[in-house]
Write an enzyme that holds these catalytic residues in place. Structure first.
Site, PDB file in Angstrom:
ATOM      1  N   SER A   1      22.913 -44.401   2.624  1.00 40.86           N
ATOM      2  CA  SER A   1      21.619 -43.846   2.222  1.00 40.86           C
ATOM      3  C   SER A   1      21.761 -42.849   1.077  1.00 40.86           C
ATOM      4  O   SER A   1      20.783 -42.294   0.611  1.00 40.86           O
ATOM      5  CB  SER A   1      20.968 -43.138   3.411  1.00 40.86           C
ATOM      6  OG  SER A   1      21.776 -42.063   3.825  1.00 40.86           O
TER       7      SER A   1
ATOM      8  N   TRP B   1      21.957 -41.445  -2.539  1.00 45.24           N
ATOM      9  CA  TRP B   1      21.436 -41.872  -3.837  1.00 45.24           C
ATOM     10  C   TRP B   1      20.323 -42.916  -3.745  1.00 45.24           C
ATOM     11  O   TRP B   1      20.252 -43.813  -4.560  1.00 45.24           O
ATOM     12  CB  TRP B   1      22.535 -42.389  -4.771  1.00 45.24           C
ATOM     13  CG  TRP B   1      23.846 -41.670  -4.696  1.00 45.24           C
ATOM     14  CD1 TRP B   1      25.073 -42.257  -4.701  1.00 45.24           C
ATOM     15  CD2 TRP B   1      24.081 -40.264  -4.634  1.00 45.24           C
ATOM     16  NE1 TRP B   1      26.046 -41.301  -4.623  1.00 45.24           N
ATOM     17  CE2 TRP B   1      25.468 -40.057  -4.573  1.00 45.24           C
ATOM     18  CE3 TRP B   1      23.252 -39.140  -4.587  1.00 45.24           C
ATOM     19  CZ2 TRP B   1      26.050 -38.789  -4.493  1.00 45.24           C
ATOM     20  CZ3 TRP B   1      23.827 -37.886  -4.497  1.00 45.24           C
ATOM     21  CH2 TRP B   1      25.199 -37.722  -4.460  1.00 45.24           C
TER      22      TRP B   1
ATOM     23  N   GLU C   1       0.836  -1.204   0.000  1.00 47.24           N
ATOM     24  CA  GLU C   1       0.000   0.000   0.000  1.00 47.24           C
ATOM     25  C   GLU C   1       0.872   1.255   0.000  1.00 47.24           C
ATOM     26  O   GLU C   1       0.633   2.209  -0.760  1.00 47.24           O
ATOM     27  CB  GLU C   1      -0.899   0.034   1.251  1.00 47.24           C
ATOM     28  CG  GLU C   1      -1.797  -1.180   1.429  1.00 47.24           C
ATOM     29  CD  GLU C   1      -1.141  -2.296   2.239  1.00 47.24           C
ATOM     30  OE1 GLU C   1       0.054  -2.577   2.011  1.00 47.24           O
ATOM     31  OE2 GLU C   1      -1.824  -2.898   3.084  1.00 47.24           O
TER      32      GLU C   1
ATOM     33  N   CYS D   1      -0.283   0.558   7.643  1.00 54.42           N
ATOM     34  CA  CYS D   1      -0.829   0.954   6.336  1.00 54.42           C
ATOM     35  C   CYS D   1      -2.210   1.567   6.489  1.00 54.42           C
ATOM     36  O   CYS D   1      -2.605   2.407   5.678  1.00 54.42           O
ATOM     37  CB  CYS D   1      -0.878  -0.241   5.396  1.00 54.42           C
ATOM     38  SG  CYS D   1       0.774  -0.797   4.943  1.00 54.42           S
TER      39      CYS D   1
ATOM     40  N   THR E   1      13.418 -41.333  13.233  1.00 50.79           N
ATOM     41  CA  THR E   1      13.015 -41.041  14.613  1.00 50.79           C
ATOM     42  C   THR E   1      12.424 -39.636  14.714  1.00 50.79           C
ATOM     43  O   THR E   1      11.359 -39.437  15.312  1.00 50.79           O
ATOM     44  CB  THR E   1      14.234 -41.158  15.566  1.00 50.79           C
ATOM     45  OG1 THR E   1      14.916 -42.372  15.253  1.00 50.79           O
ATOM     46  CG2 THR E   1      13.809 -41.168  17.001  1.00 50.79           C
TER      47      THR E   1
ATOM     48  N   ALA F   1      12.988 -39.749   1.024  1.00 57.18           N
ATOM     49  CA  ALA F   1      13.130 -40.586  -0.165  1.00 57.18           C
ATOM     50  C   ALA F   1      13.067 -42.032   0.305  1.00 57.18           C
ATOM     51  O   ALA F   1      13.562 -42.361   1.374  1.00 57.18           O
ATOM     52  CB  ALA F   1      14.463 -40.311  -0.837  1.00 57.18           C
TER      53      ALA F   1
HETATM   54  C1  AOF Z   1       4.041  -7.107   4.390  1.00 61.54           C
HETATM   55  N1  AOF Z   1       3.843  -6.467   3.208  1.00 61.54           N
HETATM   56  O1  AOF Z   1       2.605  -5.295   1.821  1.00 61.54           O
HETATM   57  C2  AOF Z   1       1.662  -5.951   3.850  1.00 61.54           C
HETATM   58  C3  AOF Z   1       1.844  -6.651   5.070  1.00 61.54           C
HETATM   59  O2  AOF Z   1       6.552  -6.049  10.619  1.00 61.54           O
HETATM   60  P1  AOF Z   1       6.320  -5.674   9.197  1.00 61.54           P
HETATM   61  O3  AOF Z   1       6.300  -4.188   9.000  1.00 61.54           O
HETATM   62  O4  AOF Z   1       7.298  -6.337   8.266  1.00 61.54           O
HETATM   63  O5  AOF Z   1       4.852  -6.148   8.836  1.00 61.54           O
HETATM   64  C4  AOF Z   1       4.576  -7.478   8.460  1.00 61.54           C
HETATM   65  C5  AOF Z   1       3.093  -7.786   8.584  1.00 61.54           C
HETATM   66  O6  AOF Z   1       2.274  -6.771   8.019  1.00 61.54           O
HETATM   67  C6  AOF Z   1       2.725  -9.053   7.858  1.00 61.54           C
HETATM   68  O7  AOF Z   1       2.896 -10.186   8.659  1.00 61.54           O
HETATM   69  C7  AOF Z   1       1.249  -8.832   7.503  1.00 61.54           C
HETATM   70  O8  AOF Z   1       0.441  -9.295   8.575  1.00 61.54           O
HETATM   71  C8  AOF Z   1       1.089  -7.322   7.415  1.00 61.54           C
HETATM   72  N2  AOF Z   1       0.883  -6.793   6.012  1.00 61.54           N
HETATM   73  N3  AOF Z   1       3.069  -7.205   5.284  1.00 61.54           N
HETATM   74  O9  AOF Z   1       5.119  -7.609   4.638  1.00 61.54           O
HETATM   75  C9  AOF Z   1       2.715  -5.875   2.898  1.00 61.54           C
HETATM   76  N4  AOF Z   1       0.504  -5.342   3.552  1.00 61.54           N
HETATM   77 ZN    ZN Z   2       1.151  -2.662   6.036  1.00 62.05          ZN
END
Ligand code: AOF
Ligand code: ZN
Length: 347
Positions: free
Chosen positions: A165, A167, A50, A82, A268, A151
């Protein structure tokens, strides 16, 4: 929204360069529907989609409609919220595809509505989720998503009786593994695998060169390991987690902002993750030969009768044509364990 999704995908496949963040795209439209600006997110620490689009639009954003693939964030993380940026730019309407599954960042839609902005959700929501399939699931589970890869021979053996293991799978299957490794941000094995097999656990190309941003190489287990093991070389970062508990290992990796673990441990460790409900996806390469004896692909799961079998759903099955002369085709299954068996993290 279709265009915003394409912009989000411009960064390429998810992987160590994009995690812990999702791929997000944004298009700003004027009141007459004309395109004002586009933006997308390029990885942690860089502007969100954004903000990227708003910066290009400048004053033209006033009265615009923002079309975003993910609900605008409402938090200050590596960058500012944002929701506020959209309000301050004077955007009139926000249309987004997927609600933010990340509880830390969610709430942007409500903030926008309170500020008098018209908000619509749901257009192409499934596509946006699919674009960030692993990231979304990890956010919902509040732990890293786990892909277990192994695999096996036709008779379910992953190593011969003498322990050899290397290949088991074909060259084509090994190349395919490197492509899948590159989609994750963490490689995980147990101390036994490091002690015995000494894998490098790097992402490599056809010529065996180490390429791209490398996943973190993690070995879990209490046992001490010699420094000369390849996992500790300078080809990629590595970490020794001194725990045998899959849940605490994943919690520690989540703390370090890891989103996608590629589990390549022995039988395991695989059994421990399966029993704990901590496997979200299974990738199996089946090589067409028999050993009759040797190490089985997975240790005892405590299943004694056929009706109790562990039965994942088949997402895909593909034949991998030979990549080297004299090799036979291998078969790759991608499987999904039942979701109700998958455990959440304790956040
Ligand atoms: C993104 N890119 O365009 C939007 C996101 O801690 P930050 O600033 O890196 O924010 C990460 C979080 O922001 C991400 O986990 C998501 O929930 C929200 N939106 N994140 O990296 C973007 N719009
Ligand atoms: Zn954002």
């Amino acid at each position: 929204m279709r265009r915003a999704l394409d912009l989000a995908a411009a960064i390429g496949a998810p992987g160590p360069a994009t995690y812990p963040n999702p791929r997000v795209g944004c298009v700003l439209l004027g009141p007459d529907g004309s395109m004002i600006a586009e933006g997308y997110h390029r990885g942690p620490g860089t502007p969100h989609a954004e903000v990227d689009a708003l910066a290009k639009a400048g004053e033209a954003a006033r009265g615009a409609t923002a079309v975003v693939t993910l609900e605008p964030c409402n938090h200050t993380g590596r960058t500012g919220p944002c929701s506020q940026a959209l309000i301050e730019a004077g955007v009139a309407r926000v249309v987004y595809a997927q609600s933010d599954p990340n509880p830390v960042a969610a709430g942007g839609a409500a903030t926008l509505k309170q500020a008098g902005i018209e908000v619509e959700q749901g257009l192409y929501a499934a596509e946006s989720r699919e674009l960030n399939r692993v990231w979304t699931r990890a956010a919902e589970l509040q732990r890293p998503y786990v892909t277990w890869k192994f695999a096996t021979t036709l008779d379910g053996r992953s190593a011969a009786a003498d322990g050899t293991s290397r290949w088991v799978s074909s060259r084509a299957a090994r190349l395919d593994t490197h492509k899948l490794r590159a989609l994750s941000d963490t490689m995980l094995v147990g101390t036994n695998t490091v002690a015995v097999d000494d894998p490098a656990l790097t992402v490599r190309d056809l010529e065996d060169r180490v390429v791209g941003v490398q996943p973190l190489r993690v070995v879990m287990g209490e046992r001490d390991l010699p420094d000369d093991r390849r996992i500790f070389d300078d080809q990629a970062p590595s970490l020794h987690l001194r725990t045998r508990d899959p849940r605490s290992a994943l919690a520690a990796l989540w703390e370090r902002e890891r989103r996608h673990v590629f589990l390549e441990g022995g039988p395991t460790l695989a059994a421990a993750f399966l029993e704990a409900g901590l496997v979200d996806e299974i990738v199996v390469y089946v090589a067409p030969f028999l050993l009759g004896a040797g190490r089985s692909a997975v240790a005892d799961l405590g299943i004694t009768t056929i009706s109790d079998a562990f039965r994942p759903r088949v997402r895909s099955v593909d034949v991998l044509a030979p990549a080297a002369p004299g090799e036979e085709p291998n078969v790759r299954f991608i499987l999904e364990p039942p979701q109700e068996n998958q455990y959440r993290g304790e956040q």
